[in-house]
Design a protein around this motif. Structure first.
Motif, PDB file in Angstrom:
ATOM      1  N   THR A 240       0.839  -1.207   0.000  1.00  0.00           N
ATOM      2  CA  THR A 240       0.000   0.000   0.000  1.00  0.00           C
ATOM      3  C   THR A 240       0.872   1.256   0.000  1.00  0.00           C
ATOM      4  OG1 THR A 240      -0.117  -0.113   2.419  1.00  0.00           O
ATOM      5  CG2 THR A 240      -1.910  -1.124   1.169  1.00  0.00           C
ATOM      6  N   GLU A 241       2.047   1.137   0.628  1.00  0.00           N
ATOM      7  CA  GLU A 241       2.971   2.275   0.690  1.00  0.00           C
ATOM      8  C   GLU A 241       3.892   2.261  -0.530  1.00  0.00           C
ATOM      9  OE1 GLU A 241       6.716   3.907   3.402  1.00  0.00           O
ATOM     10  OE2 GLU A 241       5.508   2.205   4.083  1.00  0.00           O
ATOM     11  N   LYS A 242       3.899   3.343  -1.268  1.00  0.00           N
ATOM     12  CA  LYS A 242       4.754   3.431  -2.442  1.00  0.00           C
ATOM     13  C   LYS A 242       6.196   3.583  -1.994  1.00  0.00           C
ATOM     14  CE  LYS A 242       5.267   5.826  -6.845  1.00  0.00           C
ATOM     15  NZ  LYS A 242       4.802   6.934  -7.704  1.00  0.00           N
ATOM     16  N   ARG A 243       7.081   2.772  -2.550  1.00  0.00           N
ATOM     17  CA  ARG A 243       8.487   2.823  -2.165  1.00  0.00           C
ATOM     18  C   ARG A 243       9.359   3.387  -3.285  1.00  0.00           C
ATOM     19  NH1 ARG A 243      10.236  -3.139  -0.901  1.00  0.00           N
ATOM     20  NH2 ARG A 243       8.545  -2.891   0.601  1.00  0.00           N
ATOM     21  N   LYS A 244      10.455   4.026  -2.901  1.00  0.00           N
ATOM     22  CA  LYS A 244      11.385   4.555  -3.888  1.00  0.00           C
ATOM     23  C   LYS A 244      12.114   3.407  -4.575  1.00  0.00           C
ATOM     24  CE  LYS A 244      12.383   9.055  -1.786  1.00  0.00           C
ATOM     25  NZ  LYS A 244      13.450   9.929  -1.236  1.00  0.00           N
ATOM     26  N   PHE A 245      12.228   3.516  -5.887  1.00  0.00           N
ATOM     27  CA  PHE A 245      12.899   2.460  -6.651  1.00  0.00           C
ATOM     28  C   PHE A 245      14.361   2.328  -6.235  1.00  0.00           C
ATOM     29  CE2 PHE A 245      15.374   1.046 -10.340  1.00  0.00           C
ATOM     30  CZ  PHE A 245      14.763  -0.169 -10.584  1.00  0.00           C
ATOM     31  N   SER A 246      15.008   3.448  -5.948  1.00  0.00           N
ATOM     32  CA  SER A 246      16.426   3.418  -5.581  1.00  0.00           C
ATOM     33  C   SER A 246      16.657   2.637  -4.284  1.00  0.00           C
ATOM     34  CB  SER A 246      16.977   4.834  -5.442  1.00  0.00           C
ATOM     35  OG  SER A 246      16.203   5.578  -4.514  1.00  0.00           O
ATOM     36  N   ILE A 247      15.763   2.843  -3.300  1.00  0.00           N
ATOM     37  CA  ILE A 247      15.902   2.120  -2.034  1.00  0.00           C
ATOM     38  C   ILE A 247      15.575   0.639  -2.229  1.00  0.00           C
ATOM     39  CG2 ILE A 247      15.027   1.891   0.318  1.00  0.00           C
ATOM     40  CD1 ILE A 247      14.533   4.884   0.348  1.00  0.00           C
ATOM     41  N   HIS A 248      14.520   0.374  -2.990  1.00  0.00           N
ATOM     42  CA  HIS A 248      14.153  -1.015  -3.259  1.00  0.00           C
ATOM     43  C   HIS A 248      15.285  -1.757  -3.978  1.00  0.00           C
ATOM     44  CE1 HIS A 248      11.709  -4.498  -4.386  1.00  0.00           C
ATOM     45  NE2 HIS A 248      12.277  -4.384  -5.569  1.00  0.00           N
ATOM     46  N   SER A 249      15.886  -1.101  -4.964  1.00  0.00           N
ATOM     47  CA  SER A 249      16.964  -1.748  -5.710  1.00  0.00           C
ATOM     48  C   SER A 249      18.164  -2.028  -4.816  1.00  0.00           C
ATOM     49  CB  SER A 249      17.391  -0.882  -6.902  1.00  0.00           C
ATOM     50  OG  SER A 249      17.906   0.362  -6.473  1.00  0.00           O
ATOM     51  N   ALA A 250      18.457  -1.119  -3.879  1.00  0.00           N
ATOM     52  CA  ALA A 250      19.571  -1.331  -2.952  1.00  0.00           C
ATOM     53  C   ALA A 250      19.307  -2.544  -2.053  1.00  0.00           C
ATOM     54  CB  ALA A 250      19.795  -0.081  -2.103  1.00  0.00           C
ATOM     55  N   ILE A 251      18.072  -2.645  -1.540  1.00  0.00           N
ATOM     56  CA  ILE A 251      17.704  -3.784  -0.694  1.00  0.00           C
ATOM     57  C   ILE A 251      17.791  -5.081  -1.489  1.00  0.00           C
ATOM     58  CG2 ILE A 251      15.790  -4.875   0.539  1.00  0.00           C
ATOM     59  CD1 ILE A 251      14.867  -2.072   1.363  1.00  0.00           C
ATOM     60  N   THR A 252      17.294  -5.051  -2.718  1.00  0.00           N
ATOM     61  CA  THR A 252      17.297  -6.249  -3.565  1.00  0.00           C
ATOM     62  C   THR A 252      18.714  -6.669  -3.938  1.00  0.00           C
ATOM     63  OG1 THR A 252      15.167  -5.578  -4.494  1.00  0.00           O
ATOM     64  CG2 THR A 252      16.381  -7.282  -5.672  1.00  0.00           C
ATOM     65  N   LEU A 253      19.555  -5.703  -4.305  1.00  0.00           N
ATOM     66  CA  LEU A 253      20.932  -6.018  -4.680  1.00  0.00           C
ATOM     67  C   LEU A 253      21.719  -6.554  -3.489  1.00  0.00           C
ATOM     68  CD1 LEU A 253      21.860  -3.049  -7.033  1.00  0.00           C
ATOM     69  CD2 LEU A 253      21.407  -5.424  -7.668  1.00  0.00           C
ATOM     70  N   ARG A 254      21.399  -6.078  -2.314  1.00  0.00           N
ATOM     71  CA  ARG A 254      22.045  -6.602  -1.108  1.00  0.00           C
ATOM     72  C   ARG A 254      21.670  -8.078  -0.919  1.00  0.00           C
ATOM     73  NH1 ARG A 254      23.639  -5.085   4.552  1.00  0.00           N
ATOM     74  NH2 ARG A 254      22.140  -6.117   5.937  1.00  0.00           N
TER      75      ARG A 254
END
Length: 219
Positions: A117-131
């Protein structure tokens, strides 16, 4: 030198099994940290790759000879022959890893976009995913060691082959377990996302992306 090696060891250990949740920082810093993790894992893999290539040069040369005979029969080009033999196939391996990482970022973001429901920033999401992807890749040096010490050849018996394949399956499961753990913990810390939902967002893309890549490689 020893202190640097210890530093690399502890950093790698933290990538495999994070003991600290991701720090809340600027997206650029998070991305740099995740990319450093990926570079460290990739660098360790590359060093091991060339170490085993030099130590077991005769074994890999025999493999190259067999592959070249098959490729020449199919009139394969020079570049294709290079990518399918040692040490050129390391390029193919890293291209596959980059495709996997990018695909996981995009597909998992798409899933999170629809489920959250909460829109997330792509940059933060990509950092979490790449980690999390770095954690998944961290078992690859072990796969390389197993393949180099116990290579499958025409003379390998059924037991040896079955044992090697079993080790691949175990390592694939380990890759999934440590990566989903990292993804769940980071999402819980940054977004307060429920663990079960994080598990779904990671598992479905992980399966489909991996299945697609294996389909492309082996078909």
């Amino acid at each position: 030198m020893i202190n640097k090696l210890k530093k690399v060891y502890f950093r790698y250990k933290e990538i495999v099994w994070p003991t600290k949740p991701i720090e809340k920082a600027e997206p650029a810093e998070l991305s740099k940290s995740a990319l450093r993790d990926l570079l460290l894992v990739s660098g360790c893999y590359l060093l091991l790759y060339f170490f085993f290539f030099i130590v077991k040069y005769s074994t890999y040369q025999k493999y190259n000879d067999r592959v070249l005979v098959d490729l020449n029969a199919k009139n394969a080009g020079v570049f294709l022959r290079y990518l399918n033999t040692y040490p050129g196939n390391v390029i193919y391996i890293f291209i596959s890893l980059v495709i996997f990482a990018v695909s996981m970022v995009l597909v998992s973001y798409l899933f999170s976009f629809f489920l959250e429901t909460e829109k997330r920033k792509f940059s933060i999401h990509s950092a979490i995913t790449l980690r999390a992807v770095a954690s998944a890749f961290s078992v690859f040096p072990i796969v390389l060691i197993v393949n180099s010490v116990f290579p499958v050849s025409e003379t390998s018996g059924k037991f040896a082959t079955s044992l090697l394949v079993s080790s691949w399956i175990i390592l694939a499961i380990a890759s999934y377990v440590i990566s989903i753990r990292c993804y769940i913990i980071d999402n819980e810390n940054v977004y307060g996302q429920p663990r079960r939902r994080s598990g779904i967002v990671w598992t479905i893309p992980f399966y489909f992306v991996l299945n697609f890549m294996f389909g492309v490689i082996f078909n």
